[in-house]
Design an enzyme around this catalytic site. Structure first.
Site, short mmCIF file in Angstrom:
data_model
loop_
_atom_site.label_atom_id
_atom_site.label_comp_id
_atom_site.label_asym_id
_atom_site.label_seq_id
_atom_site.Cartn_x
_atom_site.Cartn_y
_atom_site.Cartn_z
N GLU A 194 0.82 -1.17 -0.07
CA GLU A 194 -0.05 -0.19 -0.03
C GLU A 194 0.92 1.38 0.05
O GLU A 194 0.33 2.57 -0.69
CB GLU A 194 -0.99 0.20 1.05
CG GLU A 194 -2.10 1.13 1.00
CD GLU A 194 -3.28 0.94 2.17
OE1 GLU A 194 -4.03 0.03 1.77
OE2 GLU A 194 -2.99 1.35 3.16
N HIS A 230 6.79 -26.92 2.97
CA HIS A 230 5.98 -27.83 2.52
C HIS A 230 5.02 -27.53 1.43
O HIS A 230 3.99 -28.21 1.03
CB HIS A 230 5.36 -28.59 3.54
CG HIS A 230 6.17 -29.45 4.47
ND1 HIS A 230 6.90 -30.52 3.70
CD2 HIS A 230 6.66 -29.16 5.62
CE1 HIS A 230 7.43 -31.11 4.90
NE2 HIS A 230 7.72 -30.31 5.97
#
Length: 304
Positions: free
Chosen positions: A146, A177
């Site tokens: 932003e 993972h």
């Protein structure tokens, strides 16, 4: 009191309260406001004496240091909130007074520009190896994107270079993972790894959990730096008893070139002080990049 989500929640809470209180005059005694707009606070029914003010130039993504941090103070206690402020103040002073060649936010800023503007990197991963910081990347998605995801420079001219990166990340081995396949084998995804040296849960199996986390932290950054060449892969496969045909087939998939950019950021322990310092570190990094890119890191016209 002008943000749609906030005022909708406030009105819902007020409606729920009035089902029991019956009289709107009691709102003044049971609500407090954090706002810059006294008029709207009073129109809502809150006593102005119960209004905690902050400056109208304080943007939401930089506001936790102001009265907006009340929810933090109520959760962790005001003493700990002061420690959070102290950590940020320490980093403020470091940023203000340290020569640029040793200035942590400046180094992070110019590395980000180097990877983004000169090597074409479009993302920045934040990878905390501590579950207490599992929302750190999400917090700085707003802080960074932003602030520096801008279309024009300060004067209003269109930028002709990349500005803010896409910020993303997950904690510890969860990310391993999920997406480490990509950061190991696809170039141009800079990563900031951060971890405490000591865990708050060292009593669990004599610190085994944190030892495993730290081992992964160090191994991942080393692997991203060094990679693994074909010769090493073939040697490992041969030692595992694979045939020549299997080595020839599997080998290319297990090779990765390394030279993937990472920063390793470590603190002794995650505390309000060190967390405050880390948040301020990234805030100053974002500001520094905005200055170099000649953009205003403190507006958000694309949101408005």
């Amino acid at each position: 009191f002008t943000t749609q989500e906030t005022i909708t929640n406030a009105n819902t809470a007020k409606q729920w309260f009035l089902k029991s209180a019956k009289d709107s005059k009691f709102v003044a005694n049971h609500f407090v406001a954090l706002s810059t707009n006294a008029k709207l606070v009073q129109e809502f029914g809150i006593d102005k004496a119960n209004m905690f003010e902050f400056w109208d130039w304080v943007g939401g993504r930089y506001s936790l240091w102001s009265a907006i941090g009340m929810s933090i103070a109520l959760n962790i206690g005001f003493e700990n909130f002061e420690h959070l402020l102290s950590g940020a103040h320490w980093m403020d002073n470091h940023f203000k007074s340290t020569p640029i060649e040793r200035n942590i936010p400046v180094i992070l800023a110019v590395l980000g520009i180097w990877y983004g503007n000169f090597y074409g990197a479009e993302t920045q991963a934040l990878l905390p190896y501590d579950q207490y910081m599992h929302r750190f990347a999400a917090y700085f998605q707003q802080g960074d994107m932003e602030s520096n995801g801008k279309y024009v420079v300060r004067a209003g001219d269109k930028v002709n270079y990349s500005t803010g990166p896409i910020v993303w990340g997950e904690p510890g081995t969860n990310g391993q993972h999920a997406f480490y396949q990509l950061i190991h084998q696809v170039p141009h995804h800079p990563c900031d790894f951060n971890s405490p040296v000591k865990s708050h849960n060292s009593e669990l199996r004599d610190g085994l959990h944190h030892t495993i986390l730290l081992s992964n932290f160090l191994a991942q950054t080393e692997a991203l730096m060094k990679g693994k060449d074909r010769q090493t892969v073939e040697k490992e496969l041969k030692a595992a008893g694979k045939s020549e045909d299997e080595i020839k087939s599997i080998g290319p998939h297990k090779e990765f070139t390394g030279n993937r950019p990472t920063n390793s950021i470590m603190v002794d322990t995650v505390t309000p002080f060190t967390l405050g310092a880390m948040i301020a570190m990234y805030e100053h990094k974002i500001f520094t990049q905005g200055i170099i890119w000649d953009i205003n890191s403190y507006d958000q016209w694309g949101v408005e």
